[in-house]
Design a protein around this motif. Structure first.
Motif, PDB file in Angstrom:
ATOM      1  N   HIS A  91      40.698  18.892  65.511  1.00 26.53           N
ATOM      2  CA  HIS A  91      40.160  17.532  65.648  1.00 26.53           C
ATOM      3  C   HIS A  91      38.771  17.450  65.035  1.00 26.53           C
ATOM      4  CE1 HIS A  91      39.260  13.621  67.525  1.00 26.53           C
ATOM      5  NE2 HIS A  91      38.057  14.140  67.760  1.00 26.53           N
ATOM      6  N   HIS A  92      37.958  18.455  65.279  1.00 29.26           N
ATOM      7  CA  HIS A  92      36.585  18.397  64.796  1.00 29.26           C
ATOM      8  C   HIS A  92      36.532  18.414  63.268  1.00 29.26           C
ATOM      9  CE1 HIS A  92      32.261  18.747  65.488  1.00 29.26           C
ATOM     10  NE2 HIS A  92      32.250  19.476  64.371  1.00 29.26           N
ATOM     11  N   VAL A  93      37.293  19.306  62.666  1.00 31.07           N
ATOM     12  CA  VAL A  93      37.299  19.381  61.202  1.00 31.07           C
ATOM     13  C   VAL A  93      37.771  18.056  60.604  1.00 31.07           C
ATOM     14  CG1 VAL A  93      38.376  20.508  59.218  1.00 31.07           C
ATOM     15  CG2 VAL A  93      37.558  21.891  61.140  1.00 31.07           C
ATOM     16  N   LYS A  94      38.813  17.479  61.191  1.00 31.68           N
ATOM     17  CA  LYS A  94      39.368  16.238  60.670  1.00 31.68           C
ATOM     18  C   LYS A  94      38.436  15.054  60.891  1.00 31.68           C
ATOM     19  CE  LYS A  94      43.377  13.180  61.201  1.00 31.68           C
ATOM     20  NZ  LYS A  94      44.670  12.970  61.921  1.00 31.68           N
ATOM     21  N   THR A  95      37.736  15.027  62.024  1.00 34.10           N
ATOM     22  CA  THR A  95      36.968  13.844  62.409  1.00 34.10           C
ATOM     23  C   THR A  95      35.506  13.920  61.976  1.00 34.10           C
ATOM     24  OG1 THR A  95      38.382  13.661  64.357  1.00 34.10           O
ATOM     25  CG2 THR A  95      36.355  12.351  64.354  1.00 34.10           C
ATOM     26  N   TYR A  96      34.902  15.093  62.106  1.00 35.48           N
ATOM     27  CA  TYR A  96      33.465  15.204  61.874  1.00 35.48           C
ATOM     28  C   TYR A  96      33.095  16.104  60.700  1.00 35.48           C
ATOM     29  CZ  TYR A  96      33.631  13.421  66.654  1.00 35.48           C
ATOM     30  OH  TYR A  96      33.915  12.667  67.768  1.00 35.48           O
ATOM     31  N   GLY A  97      33.950  17.063  60.390  1.00 39.21           N
ATOM     32  CA  GLY A  97      33.645  17.994  59.317  1.00 39.21           C
ATOM     33  C   GLY A  97      33.722  19.429  59.806  1.00 39.21           C
ATOM     34  N   HIS A  98      33.550  20.351  58.891  1.00 36.48           N
ATOM     35  CA  HIS A  98      33.665  21.763  59.230  1.00 36.48           C
ATOM     36  C   HIS A  98      32.467  22.195  60.069  1.00 36.48           C
ATOM     37  CE1 HIS A  98      33.837  26.161  58.639  1.00 36.48           C
ATOM     38  NE2 HIS A  98      35.142  25.941  58.601  1.00 36.48           N
ATOM     39  N   PRO A  99      32.676  23.049  61.107  1.00 39.65           N
ATOM     40  CA  PRO A  99      31.567  23.428  61.987  1.00 39.65           C
ATOM     41  C   PRO A  99      30.478  24.257  61.322  1.00 39.65           C
ATOM     42  CG  PRO A  99      33.581  24.616  62.573  1.00 39.65           C
ATOM     43  CD  PRO A  99      33.974  23.554  61.608  1.00 39.65           C
ATOM     44  N   SER A 100      30.658  24.677  60.095  1.00 36.23           N
ATOM     45  CA  SER A 100      29.547  25.305  59.374  1.00 36.23           C
ATOM     46  C   SER A 100      28.558  24.242  58.898  1.00 36.23           C
ATOM     47  CB  SER A 100      30.073  26.098  58.170  1.00 36.23           C
ATOM     48  OG  SER A 100      30.691  25.233  57.225  1.00 36.23           O
ATOM     49  N   GLU A 101      29.016  23.000  58.829  1.00 37.97           N
ATOM     50  CA  GLU A 101      28.176  21.910  58.336  1.00 37.97           C
ATOM     51  C   GLU A 101      27.887  20.863  59.414  1.00 37.97           C
ATOM     52  OE1 GLU A 101      30.758  20.621  55.310  1.00 37.97           O
ATOM     53  OE2 GLU A 101      30.393  22.328  53.986  1.00 37.97           O
ATOM     54  N   LYS A 102      28.915  20.516  60.168  1.00 40.79           N
ATOM     55  CA  LYS A 102      28.784  19.545  61.254  1.00 40.79           C
ATOM     56  C   LYS A 102      29.216  20.219  62.549  1.00 40.79           C
ATOM     57  CE  LYS A 102      27.585  15.892  58.799  1.00 40.79           C
ATOM     58  NZ  LYS A 102      26.293  15.192  58.987  1.00 40.79           N
ATOM     59  N   GLY A 103      28.238  20.640  63.315  1.00 44.87           N
ATOM     60  CA  GLY A 103      28.550  21.355  64.542  1.00 44.87           C
ATOM     61  C   GLY A 103      28.311  20.524  65.778  1.00 44.87           C
ATOM     62  N   TYR A 104      28.162  21.204  66.919  1.00 47.10           N
ATOM     63  CA  TYR A 104      27.967  20.468  68.174  1.00 47.10           C
ATOM     64  C   TYR A 104      26.646  19.708  68.187  1.00 47.10           C
ATOM     65  CZ  TYR A 104      28.103  19.276  73.084  1.00 47.10           C
ATOM     66  OH  TYR A 104      28.125  18.577  74.260  1.00 47.10           O
ATOM     67  N   LYS A 105      25.637  20.232  67.490  1.00 47.03           N
ATOM     68  CA  LYS A 105      24.354  19.537  67.405  1.00 47.03           C
ATOM     69  C   LYS A 105      24.537  18.132  66.828  1.00 47.03           C
ATOM     70  CE  LYS A 105      23.088  21.055  62.737  1.00 47.03           C
ATOM     71  NZ  LYS A 105      24.487  21.360  62.376  1.00 47.03           N
ATOM     72  N   ASP A 106      25.596  17.940  66.021  1.00 46.42           N
ATOM     73  CA  ASP A 106      25.847  16.642  65.402  1.00 46.42           C
ATOM     74  C   ASP A 106      26.677  15.722  66.284  1.00 46.42           C
ATOM     75  OD1 ASP A 106      24.633  17.258  62.700  1.00 46.42           O
ATOM     76  OD2 ASP A 106      26.109  18.875  62.854  1.00 46.42           O
ATOM     77  N   ILE A 107      27.250  16.265  67.370  1.00 46.39           N
ATOM     78  CA  ILE A 107      27.930  15.433  68.365  1.00 46.39           C
ATOM     79  C   ILE A 107      26.912  14.779  69.291  1.00 46.39           C
ATOM     80  CG2 ILE A 107      29.522  15.483  70.340  1.00 46.39           C
ATOM     81  CD1 ILE A 107      30.937  15.781  67.697  1.00 46.39           C
ATOM     82  N   ILE A 108      25.839  15.500  69.596  1.00 52.70           N
ATOM     83  CA  ILE A 108      24.856  15.004  70.564  1.00 52.70           C
ATOM     84  C   ILE A 108      24.292  13.627  70.198  1.00 52.70           C
ATOM     85  CG2 ILE A 108      22.547  15.466  71.497  1.00 52.70           C
ATOM     86  CD1 ILE A 108      23.348  18.461  71.544  1.00 52.70           C
ATOM     87  N   PRO A 109      23.908  13.348  68.950  1.00 51.66           N
ATOM     88  CA  PRO A 109      23.392  12.010  68.635  1.00 51.66           C
ATOM     89  C   PRO A 109      24.424  10.893  68.812  1.00 51.66           C
ATOM     90  CG  PRO A 109      22.788  13.588  66.928  1.00 51.66           C
ATOM     91  CD  PRO A 109      23.794  14.260  67.797  1.00 51.66           C
ATOM     92  N   LEU A 110      25.711  11.252  68.810  1.00 54.16           N
ATOM     93  CA  LEU A 110      26.763  10.251  68.980  1.00 54.16           C
ATOM     94  C   LEU A 110      26.920   9.839  70.437  1.00 54.16           C
ATOM     95  CD1 LEU A 110      29.470  11.804  66.614  1.00 54.16           C
ATOM     96  CD2 LEU A 110      27.651  10.180  66.042  1.00 54.16           C
ATOM     97  N   TRP A 111      26.349  10.617  71.337  1.00 63.06           N
ATOM     98  CA  TRP A 111      26.424  10.301  72.769  1.00 63.06           C
ATOM     99  C   TRP A 111      25.275   9.341  73.118  1.00 63.06           C
ATOM    100  CZ3 TRP A 111      24.043  12.798  77.459  1.00 63.06           C
ATOM    101  CH2 TRP A 111      24.642  12.323  78.634  1.00 63.06           C
ATOM    102  N   THR A 112      25.508   8.062  72.883  1.00 64.16           N
ATOM    103  CA  THR A 112      24.463   7.057  73.116  1.00 64.16           C
ATOM    104  C   THR A 112      24.525   6.458  74.517  1.00 64.16           C
ATOM    105  OG1 THR A 112      25.860   5.299  72.202  1.00 64.16           O
ATOM    106  CG2 THR A 112      24.384   6.466  70.671  1.00 64.16           C
TER     107      THR A 112
END
Length: 509
Positions: A91-112
């Protein structure tokens, strides 16, 4: 704590020489605990006694919530998004990108949390019968939901930029509820090991995930020798520096909010360091010589547990008999974090679980799933509405009650231990609670035309329980009843005052 075979990772558990040296320095620099009657020893802590408010409360609601709710994939997202072959990774690769580039740190700003309304939520929790609420403090994702003094990755400066813990506590106070926080940080240091790894296949073979980036080491940790490998010993870190870091963070949480309840996801962490925390918490929560706070942890996995100095928590499970000391089961109406297309518990299942737990001297702490934006999915909305309707009629059989001489009767007895919850009860399953001379019989299914309480049959086990009066909670009319060799037989009205379960209150001589 959730452990399954598919979560196994290769590796070893160990403590580096440097960490061991840090441990000696940390032990000498341990912060002083708050003054009070407790010292950080098992002998001293065993003088603890569970406060009356917890014994009376019986039911709490938990906002087990944070950035991991955003993807809508369920629990342990921050771990499994770094585990190829797991649905969270896909799901993460498909939705946000590969975790080498878009990791959990990039999920945090989406939690508004733009629809998070603690005042409205707590009002609904109280109406549903909760007498305490619990906020997530920090999950295994190492993200603090309070104004943390020791960790930049916190909700007041990132994500929603709000003090989630503080807002829920203020709302709880306004509604007259006790307030608790949960900490899952102890396991984070090993649990999150996969973020240091990399794909072992093309096209990203050998490309490290973002957890290996030193710029984010304070979020992802920087240990490389302590993976959680599905053994109790690997749930908690042996690294003394991390243990000291845990103590600073959790003491900050305690000192800043002075919660009525603190929950650890495991046993009491880290030996003497954990006992330092607990003595500090109990001393700070003592009033006129009586401890007014609750620490709940698990007799499961690593860490320490004793019901002499803590309150046992049984995750998604129960005990089979009346426990002499108060305890708690924690469960959720769905997955721990919001999961799309999830299966949710019904109100009938939750009420039956509540009755079973309370009859055995326990409390139920129920997570009511929140969406990532802070609103309730329809299933949680319906559950809270149904619980409010049931509690309005039957709450007196729950709040402030105590166990009877037996917890209940019927063919369904349940299984002891964590991860063994059962909610499929049948006709004849009854649970008992008491208040003074009143005995409550709570049916775990919707009763038919009559209720038979076999424990009150004439001459049963040499008993001399004489029933002086019988009433059906929520029903204004008189009831026909008789005490026979079969049991106390109560004729029920054609229309019952509440759905899911009914309560017959009997006044005993």
């Amino acid at each position: 704590m959730k452990i399954s075979k598919r979560e196994m990772l290769g590796g070893v558990v160990g403590t580096t020489v440097a960490a061991a040296g840090a441990g000696r320095a940390v032990a000498q620099a341990m912060p002083a605990i708050a003054p009070g009657p407790f010292q950080p020893t098992t002998t001293s802590l065993s003088a603890y006694d569970t406060p009356a408010w917890f014994r009376d409360a019986k039911f709490g609601i938990w906002a087990h919530w944070g950035p991991q709710a955003v993807p809508g994939q369920g629990d342990w997202y921050a771990r499994f998004m770094y585990t190829p072959g797991h649905p969270h990774y896909d799901h993460h690769v498909k939705t946000y990108g590969h975790p080498s580039e878009k990791g959990y740190k990039d999920i945090i700003p989406l939690w508004t949390a733009d629809k998070f309304d603690p005042e409205a939520l707590v009002a609904r929790y109280r109406a549903a019968g909760a007498r305490y609420i619990v906020s997530m403090g920090v999950h295994h994702d190492n993200f603090d939901l309070w104004r943390s003094r020791h960790h930049r990755w916190n909700a007041t400066v990132m994500g929603p930029k709000r003090d989630i813990v503080g807002e829920l506590q203020a709302a709880a106070k306004r509604h007259g509820l006790r307030f608790g926080v949960s900490e899952h940080l102890g396991a984070s240091y090993t649990w999150w090991y996969p973020n240091h790894l990399y794909d072992q296949f093309w096209p990203k073979l050998g490309v490290s995930y973002d957890g290996a980036d030193p710029r984010y080491a304070d979020l992802y940790h920087d240990n490389r020798d302590e993976p959680f490998i599905n053994t109790p010993a690997s749930w908690y870190t042996r690294n003394a520096a991390y243990q000291a870091h845990w103590l600073k963070r959790i003491r900050d949480l305690i000192d800043s909010y002075k919660p009525d309840l603190l929950y650890s996801d495991g046993g009491l962490p880290f030996g003497d360091i954990g006992r330092q925390m607990l003595a500090h918490y109990y001393n700070g929560g003592s009033k006129r010589g009586t401890v007014d706070v609750v620490y709940t942890c698990k007799n499961l996995g690593s860490g320490e547990f004793s019901d002499a100095w803590s309150t046992q928590d049984v995750e998604r499970g129960a005990l089979t008999g009346i426990n002499p000391k108060p305890w708690q089961t924690d469960t959720s109406n769905g997955d721990w974090f919001y999961k799309q297309d999830d299966t949710y518990k019904t109100a009938a299942q939750v009420i039956a679980t509540l009755a079973d737990v309370v009859s055995k001297n326990g409390n139920l702490l129920l997570n009511v799933v929140l969406l990532g934006d802070g609103s309730l999915p329809p299933q949680s909305e319906q559950l809270l509405d149904d619980l409010a309707a049931w509690m309005t009629v039957n709450g007196e059989a729950i709040h402030g009650t105590r166990p009877w001489t037996r917890f209940g009767e019927g063919p369904t007895q349940g299984t002891e231990g964590a991860f063994s919850e059962k909610a499929d009860y049948v006709d004849g399953d009854i649970r008992f609670t008491t208040r003074g001379k009143t005995l409550y019989a709570i049916t775990l299914t919707e009763p038919k035309t009559r209720l038979v309480v076999t424990a009150l049959r004439s001459g049963a086990d040499g008993r001399s329980d004489t029933v002086r009066a019988v009433r059906l909670l929520g029903h204004k009319g008189a009831l026909s009843y008789r005490q026979t060799a079969e049991g106390l037989v109560v004729d029920l009205p054609a229309t019952l005052p509440s759905r899911h379960a009914s309560v017959v209150a009997m006044t005993l001589a």
